[in-house]
Scaffold this active site. Structure first.
Site, PDB file in Angstrom:
ATOM      1  N   GLY A  14      -8.264   1.309 -17.178  1.00 28.82           N
ATOM      2  CA  GLY A  14      -7.183   0.490 -17.726  1.00 28.82           C
ATOM      3  C   GLY A  14      -7.201  -0.868 -17.044  1.00 28.82           C
ATOM      4  O   GLY A  14      -8.269  -1.425 -16.744  1.00 28.82           O
ATOM      5  N   VAL A  16      -6.618  -1.946 -14.003  1.00 25.12           N
ATOM      6  CA  VAL A  16      -7.295  -2.064 -12.699  1.00 25.12           C
ATOM      7  C   VAL A  16      -8.802  -1.807 -12.853  1.00 25.12           C
ATOM      8  O   VAL A  16      -9.632  -2.576 -12.344  1.00 25.12           O
ATOM      9  CB  VAL A  16      -6.681  -1.092 -11.668  1.00 25.12           C
ATOM     10  CG1 VAL A  16      -7.416  -1.203 -10.334  1.00 25.12           C
ATOM     11  CG2 VAL A  16      -5.196  -1.371 -11.479  1.00 25.12           C
ATOM     12  N   LYS A 127      -1.407   6.108  -6.233  1.00 22.03           N
ATOM     13  CA  LYS A 127      -0.542   6.554  -5.125  1.00 22.03           C
ATOM     14  C   LYS A 127      -0.324   8.055  -5.099  1.00 22.03           C
ATOM     15  O   LYS A 127      -0.078   8.645  -4.046  1.00 22.03           O
ATOM     16  CB  LYS A 127       0.858   5.894  -5.261  1.00 22.03           C
ATOM     17  CG  LYS A 127       0.910   4.450  -4.926  1.00 22.03           C
ATOM     18  CD  LYS A 127       1.781   3.673  -5.906  1.00 22.03           C
ATOM     19  CE  LYS A 127       0.947   3.129  -7.030  1.00 22.03           C
ATOM     20  NZ  LYS A 127       1.580   2.088  -7.849  1.00 22.03           N
ATOM     21  N   LYS A 226       4.923   4.935  -2.424  1.00 22.88           N
ATOM     22  CA  LYS A 226       4.292   4.085  -1.399  1.00 22.88           C
ATOM     23  C   LYS A 226       4.831   4.431  -0.012  1.00 22.88           C
ATOM     24  O   LYS A 226       4.069   4.504   0.971  1.00 22.88           O
ATOM     25  CB  LYS A 226       4.519   2.612  -1.736  1.00 22.88           C
ATOM     26  CG  LYS A 226       3.683   2.175  -2.933  1.00 22.88           C
ATOM     27  CD  LYS A 226       4.122   0.833  -3.505  1.00 22.88           C
ATOM     28  CE  LYS A 226       3.214   0.420  -4.660  1.00 22.88           C
ATOM     29  NZ  LYS A 226       3.773  -0.621  -5.521  1.00 22.88           N
TER      30      LYS A 226
HETATM   31  N1  LIG Z   1      -1.633  -2.228 -12.210  1.00 19.86           N
HETATM   32  C1  LIG Z   1      -1.398  -2.531 -10.940  1.00 19.86           C
HETATM   33  O1  LIG Z   1      -1.094  -3.676 -10.586  1.00 19.86           O
HETATM   34  C2  LIG Z   1      -1.522  -1.478  -9.891  1.00 19.86           C
HETATM   35  C3  LIG Z   1      -1.850  -0.174 -10.217  1.00 19.86           C
HETATM   36  N2  LIG Z   1      -1.978   0.761  -9.236  1.00 19.86           N
HETATM   37  C4  LIG Z   1      -2.334   2.123  -9.607  1.00 19.86           C
HETATM   38  O2  LIG Z   1      -3.622   2.091 -10.200  1.00 19.86           O
HETATM   39  C5  LIG Z   1      -3.729   3.132 -11.180  1.00 19.86           C
HETATM   40  C6  LIG Z   1      -4.234   2.525 -12.481  1.00 19.86           C
HETATM   41  O3  LIG Z   1      -3.328   1.534 -12.891  1.00 19.86           O
HETATM   42  P1  LIG Z   1      -3.590   0.703 -14.252  1.00 19.86           P
HETATM   43  O4  LIG Z   1      -5.025   0.398 -14.390  1.00 19.86           O
HETATM   44  O5  LIG Z   1      -2.594  -0.391 -14.232  1.00 19.86           O
HETATM   45  O6  LIG Z   1      -3.181   1.801 -15.327  1.00 19.86           O
HETATM   46  P2  LIG Z   1      -3.428   1.776 -16.915  1.00 19.86           P
HETATM   47  O7  LIG Z   1      -2.283   2.521 -17.507  1.00 19.86           O
HETATM   48  O8  LIG Z   1      -3.760   0.407 -17.377  1.00 19.86           O
HETATM   49  O9  LIG Z   1      -4.779   2.654 -17.078  1.00 19.86           O
HETATM   50  C7  LIG Z   1      -4.802   4.003 -16.742  1.00 19.86           C
HETATM   51  C8  LIG Z   1      -6.154   4.575 -17.116  1.00 19.86           C
HETATM   52  O10 LIG Z   1      -6.167   5.958 -16.729  1.00 19.86           O
HETATM   53  C9  LIG Z   1      -6.614   6.743 -17.850  1.00 19.86           C
HETATM   54  N3  LIG Z   1      -6.042   8.071 -17.758  1.00 19.86           N
HETATM   55  C10 LIG Z   1      -4.757   8.442 -17.941  1.00 19.86           C
HETATM   56  N4  LIG Z   1      -4.619   9.764 -17.764  1.00 19.86           N
HETATM   57  C11 LIG Z   1      -5.856  10.235 -17.478  1.00 19.86           C
HETATM   58  C12 LIG Z   1      -6.378  11.512 -17.227  1.00 19.86           C
HETATM   59  N5  LIG Z   1      -5.584  12.576 -17.232  1.00 19.86           N
HETATM   60  N6  LIG Z   1      -7.702  11.634 -16.960  1.00 19.86           N
HETATM   61  C13 LIG Z   1      -8.523  10.545 -16.955  1.00 19.86           C
HETATM   62  N7  LIG Z   1      -8.076   9.300 -17.201  1.00 19.86           N
HETATM   63  C14 LIG Z   1      -6.766   9.157 -17.460  1.00 19.86           C
HETATM   64  C15 LIG Z   1      -6.142   5.965 -19.063  1.00 19.86           C
HETATM   65  O11 LIG Z   1      -6.867   6.398 -20.200  1.00 19.86           O
HETATM   66  P3  LIG Z   1      -6.286   6.112 -21.676  1.00 19.86           P
HETATM   67  O12 LIG Z   1      -6.254   4.621 -21.799  1.00 19.86           O
HETATM   68  O13 LIG Z   1      -7.304   6.776 -22.541  1.00 19.86           O
HETATM   69  O14 LIG Z   1      -4.924   6.729 -21.703  1.00 19.86           O
HETATM   70  C16 LIG Z   1      -6.473   4.541 -18.620  1.00 19.86           C
HETATM   71  O15 LIG Z   1      -7.840   4.283 -18.818  1.00 19.86           O
HETATM   72  C17 LIG Z   1      -2.335   3.768 -11.303  1.00 19.86           C
HETATM   73  O16 LIG Z   1      -2.324   4.959 -10.564  1.00 19.86           O
HETATM   74  C18 LIG Z   1      -1.419   2.726 -10.649  1.00 19.86           C
HETATM   75  O17 LIG Z   1      -0.300   3.317 -10.024  1.00 19.86           O
HETATM   76  C19 LIG Z   1      -1.849   0.457  -7.911  1.00 19.86           C
HETATM   77  C20 LIG Z   1      -1.552  -0.821  -7.522  1.00 19.86           C
HETATM   78  C21 LIG Z   1      -1.289  -1.882  -8.488  1.00 19.86           C
HETATM   79  N1  LIG Z   2       3.764  -0.675 -10.631  1.00 20.57           N
HETATM   80  C1  LIG Z   2       3.444  -1.122  -9.315  1.00 20.57           C
HETATM   81  C2  LIG Z   2       2.029  -1.628  -9.286  1.00 20.57           C
HETATM   82  C3  LIG Z   2       1.484  -1.658  -7.924  1.00 20.57           C
HETATM   83  O1  LIG Z   2       1.485  -0.701  -7.173  1.00 20.57           O
HETATM   84  C4  LIG Z   2       4.417  -2.227  -8.893  1.00 20.57           C
HETATM   85  O2  LIG Z   2       5.138  -2.722  -9.751  1.00 20.57           O
HETATM   86  O3  LIG Z   2       4.445  -2.547  -7.696  1.00 20.57           O
END
Ligand SMILES: NC(=O)C1=CN([C@@H]2O[C@H](COP(=O)(O)OP(=O)(O)OC[C@H]3O[C@@H](n4cnc5c(N)ncnc54)[C@H](OP(=O)(O)O)[C@@H]3O)[C@@H](O)[C@H]2O)C=CC1
Ligand SMILES: N[C@@H](CC=O)C(=O)O
Length: 342
Positions: A14, A16, A127, A226
């Site tokens: 997604g 990240v 997390k 966190k």
């Molecule tokens: N965005 C941010 O700024 C930050 C994010 N994080 C953490 O990073 C992680 C990713 O965040 P982000 O990229 O924003 O999330 P997104 O929602 O953009 O992407 C999540 C991804 O995970 C996939 N996914 C969901 N469920 C499953 C599963 N059961 N098995 C395999 N893949 C799965 C989704 O697939 P599909 O699209 O097919 O549903 C998608 O590709 C999260 O845990 C978030 O807490 C941490 C710090 C900051």
């Molecule tokens: N959803 C989180 C993303 C980073 O961890 C936030 O808003 O801080």
């Protein structure tokens, strides 16, 4: 002998996961090693792996889609599960960026265990596993002789775990306090400028910083995860997000913010933890402007870590987005290489 090319198996692709791709080319100059993608597994989108690290997965530059099936190299194959990707791919590192489950850490924690069992190192921004099962996962990584790194779990790519591990090595953490959830901070700041709560949440979603379900941010669960992660890594206790005393910002009104402003104060969600007792909280507080945390605005974060050697040391991160989270993944991969794990 160390492999020249290091394959990455991506779980979750997604905001990240996509933001990590533009950083990979830097690795050759930094370490002499080439980073390539050897597998991608999402819930409903891309699911592909290569059998050959020299024929890595390459996506269309514009929309990051796969080429037509008829154009795939012979080494590429579709995969039906994370387990299949781990078995097919020669990747040495799993980058776990699937969605947060603050209650169980699953299925991410099981994916991480499967990666360890397959002899692969893991870096993650998620997390959930660190907030719910850290000590078990760290023991499993040790037993498998692989690395488990998670710098992006708190404050994206800013040095938090590495601050204590590396810069403050030999010190003991006593307590910590900070602003750790960007989405709720964006919302409180925007509401102070007259924006509605719904529009402010939408703006956090638009930049990819809100969780898949933004109530996870608004109700304090992301911040509690966190706090639990920091306590699990820095203390002898094992806690879960549900153990953290927690306030929600969902009920905050423009009038609450105006009342605070009239008193020269700012509403903030303050995270804190005490290492000796293993207790923590996510508290909605009115801070005077004399408190430096009152000036942490928008997606910015700050964390003061109190150690027995240095007293308080504070890290500020200004206006991060997903690029900074992806940097945390990249940093972790570099540490595995530079630490001789790869
Ligand atoms: N965005 C941010 O700024 C930050 C994010 N994080 C953490 O990073 C992680 C990713 O965040 P982000 O990229 O924003 O999330 P997104 O929602 O953009 O992407 C999540 C991804 O995970 C996939 N996914 C969901 N469920 C499953 C599963 N059961 N098995 C395999 N893949 C799965 C989704 O697939 P599909 O699209 O097919 O549903 C998608 O590709 C999260 O845990 C978030 O807490 C941490 C710090 C900051
Ligand atoms: N959803 C989180 C993303 C980073 O961890 C936030 O808003 O801080």
């Amino acid at each position: 002998m160390a492999q020249t090319t290091v394959g990455l198996d991506l779980i979750g692709f997604g905001s990240v996961g996509k933001a990590l791709l533009p950083l990979l080319h830097r690795c050759v100059e930094a370490t002499g090693r080439k980073l390539v993608v050897t597998g991608i597994r999402t819930r409903s989108g891309l699911s592909v792996a290569t059998r050959d690290v020299e024929h890595p997965i390459e996506l269309s530059p514009g929309d990051l889609s796969l080429p037509e099936r008829s154009e795939w190299p012979e080494a590429w194959t579709t995969i039906e599960s994370v387990e299949e990707m781990l078995a097919v791919s020669p990747g040495a590192v799993v980058v776990e960026n699937s969605v947060l489950d603050f209650e169980t850490g699953e299925p991410a924690a099981s994916y991480i265990r499967a990666a360890f069992a397959a002899g692969k190192h893991v870096v993650t921004s998620n997390k959930g596993p660190v907030a719910t099962q850290y000590k078990e996962l760290a023991a499993a990584a040790k037993q498998a002789g692989v690395g488990f790194r998670f710098e992006s779990v708190v404050m994206d790519g800013a040095p938090v775990f590495s601050l204590v591990d590396e810069a403050l090595t030999g010190s003991k953490v006593v307590s910590f306090e900070g602003i750790l959830n960007s989405t709720s901070n964006i919302v409180l700041c925007a509401m102070a400028d007259g924006v509605s709560m719904a529009d402010a949440i939408a703006s956090a979603q638009a930049v990819g910083i809100a969780e898949a379900d933004p109530s996870t941010d608004m109700d304090g669960w992301d911040a509690a995860a966190k706090v639990a992660a920091l306590l699990n890594v820095w203390s002898p206790h094992s806690v879960r997000p549900t153990d953290i005393v927690r306030d929600s910002v969902a009920g905050v009104t423009a009038a609450d913010i105006a009342d605070a402003a009239a008193a020269g104060e700012v509403l903030k969600v303050v995270c804190s933890g005490d290492i000796a007792t293993g207790t923590g909280s996510v508290a909605l507080r009115r801070l005077p402007l004399s408190n430096p945390l009152a000036h942490v605005v928008g997606s910015s974060s700050a964390l003061t870590v109190v150690t027995d050697t240095m007293g308080p040391t504070t890290v500020f991160e200004t206006d991060p987005g997903v690029a900074q989270t992806a940097y945390g993944n990249y940093y972790d991969i570099l540490r595995l290489i530079k630490g001789g794990m790869l």
